[in-house]
Write an enzyme that holds these catalytic residues in place. Sequence first.
Site, PDB file in Angstrom:
ATOM      1  N   ARG A 160      -1.031 -29.377 -44.921  1.00  0.00           N
ATOM      2  CA  ARG A 160      -0.929 -30.112 -46.183  1.00  0.00           C
ATOM      3  C   ARG A 160      -2.306 -30.603 -46.597  1.00  0.00           C
ATOM      4  O   ARG A 160      -3.297 -30.307 -45.928  1.00  0.00           O
ATOM      5  CB  ARG A 160       0.029 -31.288 -46.023  1.00  0.00           C
ATOM      6  CG  ARG A 160      -0.401 -32.274 -44.949  1.00  0.00           C
ATOM      7  CD  ARG A 160       0.679 -33.306 -44.759  1.00  0.00           C
ATOM      8  NE  ARG A 160       0.296 -34.351 -43.833  1.00  0.00           N
ATOM      9  CZ  ARG A 160       1.052 -35.379 -43.533  1.00  0.00           C
ATOM     10  NH1 ARG A 160       2.254 -35.504 -44.076  1.00  0.00           N
ATOM     11  NH2 ARG A 160       0.662 -36.298 -42.700  1.00  0.00           N
ATOM     12  N   TRP A 173     -14.816 -20.035 -47.440  1.00  0.00           N
ATOM     13  CA  TRP A 173     -14.167 -19.089 -48.354  1.00  0.00           C
ATOM     14  C   TRP A 173     -15.162 -18.041 -48.837  1.00  0.00           C
ATOM     15  O   TRP A 173     -14.849 -16.860 -48.944  1.00  0.00           O
ATOM     16  CB  TRP A 173     -13.530 -19.827 -49.543  1.00  0.00           C
ATOM     17  CG  TRP A 173     -12.275 -20.562 -49.189  1.00  0.00           C
ATOM     18  CD1 TRP A 173     -12.038 -21.898 -49.361  1.00  0.00           C
ATOM     19  CD2 TRP A 173     -11.076 -20.016 -48.607  1.00  0.00           C
ATOM     20  NE1 TRP A 173     -10.770 -22.212 -48.925  1.00  0.00           N
ATOM     21  CE2 TRP A 173     -10.172 -21.082 -48.448  1.00  0.00           C
ATOM     22  CE3 TRP A 173     -10.708 -18.741 -48.195  1.00  0.00           C
ATOM     23  CZ2 TRP A 173      -8.892 -20.910 -47.903  1.00  0.00           C
ATOM     24  CZ3 TRP A 173      -9.442 -18.554 -47.647  1.00  0.00           C
ATOM     25  CH2 TRP A 173      -8.556 -19.631 -47.508  1.00  0.00           C
ATOM     26  N   CYS A 384     -12.535 -28.764 -40.545  1.00  0.00           N
ATOM     27  CA  CYS A 384     -11.412 -29.712 -40.520  1.00  0.00           C
ATOM     28  C   CYS A 384     -10.427 -29.165 -39.481  1.00  0.00           C
ATOM     29  O   CYS A 384      -9.993 -28.016 -39.582  1.00  0.00           O
ATOM     30  CB  CYS A 384     -10.786 -29.772 -41.915  1.00  0.00           C
ATOM     31  SG  CYS A 384      -9.021 -30.074 -41.982  1.00  0.00           S
ATOM     32  N   CYS A 387      -7.046 -27.887 -40.736  1.00  0.00           N
ATOM     33  CA  CYS A 387      -7.214 -26.674 -41.555  1.00  0.00           C
ATOM     34  C   CYS A 387      -7.527 -25.489 -40.647  1.00  0.00           C
ATOM     35  O   CYS A 387      -7.047 -24.379 -40.854  1.00  0.00           O
ATOM     36  CB  CYS A 387      -8.341 -26.858 -42.568  1.00  0.00           C
ATOM     37  SG  CYS A 387      -8.209 -28.373 -43.541  1.00  0.00           S
TER      38      CYS A 387
END
Length: 454
Positions: A160, A173, A384, A387
């Site tokens: 989340r 990314w 993180c 993540c």
Amino acid sequence: SRQITPHAIVSDACVSYDSLEKLNQNVKPAVDDLTHTTDYFSYYRLGLFGRTCPFWNDDSGLCGNIACAVSTIEDEADIPLVWRAEELSKLEGPKAEHPGRKAQKERPQRPLQGSLGENVGESCVVDYDDEGDDRDYCVPDDESASAKGDYVSLVANPERFTGYGGKSAQMVWDAIYRHNCFKKSSFPHSAGLGMSSVARGPAEQDFRAVLQSAERQQVLDQQRSQGIEGPVPSSTGLEYEDECLEKRVFFRVVSGMHASINTHICWDYLNKMTGERGRNISCYVERVQSHPERIANLYFNYALVTRAVAKIGPHLQAYTFCTGDRDQDAATKAKVAAVVDASLKQPEIFDESLMFKNGEGPSLKQEFKDNFRNISRIMDCTSCDKCRLWGKLQVAGYGAALKVLFEFDNGSGEIPLLKRTELVALFNLYARLSNSVDAVTQFRDLIETHGVTD
Ligand code: FAD
């Protein structure tokens, strides 16, 4: 922005958006039940800490946010028996075995026997110390008892909104999109993706061309579903050349995973002013809905993983999901069967036999695999913890799905054997995608009813 019509076919799959949503009404309760209520599928062991990012030094990117933290299980007594190191070292699990590189060369493929093969004395699906396999699409996270790993309850650490973002997330990314490209591009490049301001090399240009091809396909699908023929209007700024299926699929897997993660972020968002969690419609509209190609890629991934689950499904009847308790083993097996049954309700969904066959396809397979392995390495650069946990798990799930789809020919008689971590990752990935498809439909209803209000 272009909107998706429900009857449109998801490009590169053989199924419409609304068929997938209908299918998901059966899949979601079954896969939620499996991943939330069984020890086997709700715990995961992985190398979460102590691995350095192999691509850059990311000391500055550490996420100090409490929401980024993962609560690992420190005391072995709190870990279900099946996941304890002492149990892992006891069990050997030849059924779940992949032949090592040497054995693969020496040994003929095992025939399909409707069971796990001859000379199988122990039937639990577990992992063992393994150097990896030529058929792996991921760098394996070693689950062997001797390896350093962390036990995590997936239920206690849901995916989340964590607040992770900024330069560190952007670099990950970017690296995923930029460094994992097919070398032999026949494509010109054109208008940017808005991905980053860093200099773009030929590899990224190639990948961007793949995206444009996927976007263009999406526009064509929309037009066809609306009875419009002819080329994509030039105002879309998309290229006209078709990219080959394999490169397109690779890109779509990555973009669909990104769309799924961002859907979950907006679905379970933290309002920093009130401290409350809930849906964030404008987050969803901005990151996902206003880019129909991202939704297309998410649905494409759902179709692809459904096909992988349906393909391995019949073989799982012969697996034993050992938890140290016979009743639980049987219950877990029944829940796996329920997910598989649901996945089989849409038989025509994705045809993997078309891949790596024509044109430059066969020569792309190794590159496809190497690029995907690279993505699994890049996950260690996600600073993180939570993540990284879900990023690694989902990439491992896609790796397992790709292995089932592309390393085991239909009708060859070979059994697609997966290790425990691969199976757990595959079914948890399926649960994530199922949740995303459900969230997309609920966001759509919310927006129709209330508009974009927050
Ligand atoms: P980003 O999502 O960082 O996207 C960067 C750029 O990529 C965008 O500008 C856009 O051009 C392009 N892009 C975006 N989506 C797509 C797509 N689907 N297809 C193609 N291109 C796209 N944050 C959390 O709160 N919780 C998590 O669990 C979480 N997990 C993560 C896991 C990983 C592996 C990574 C790398 C990041 C994770 N994040 C998570 C961070 C999150 O994904 C975003 O990076 C962050 O919220 C910042 O978002 P952004 O709007 O800047 O764009």
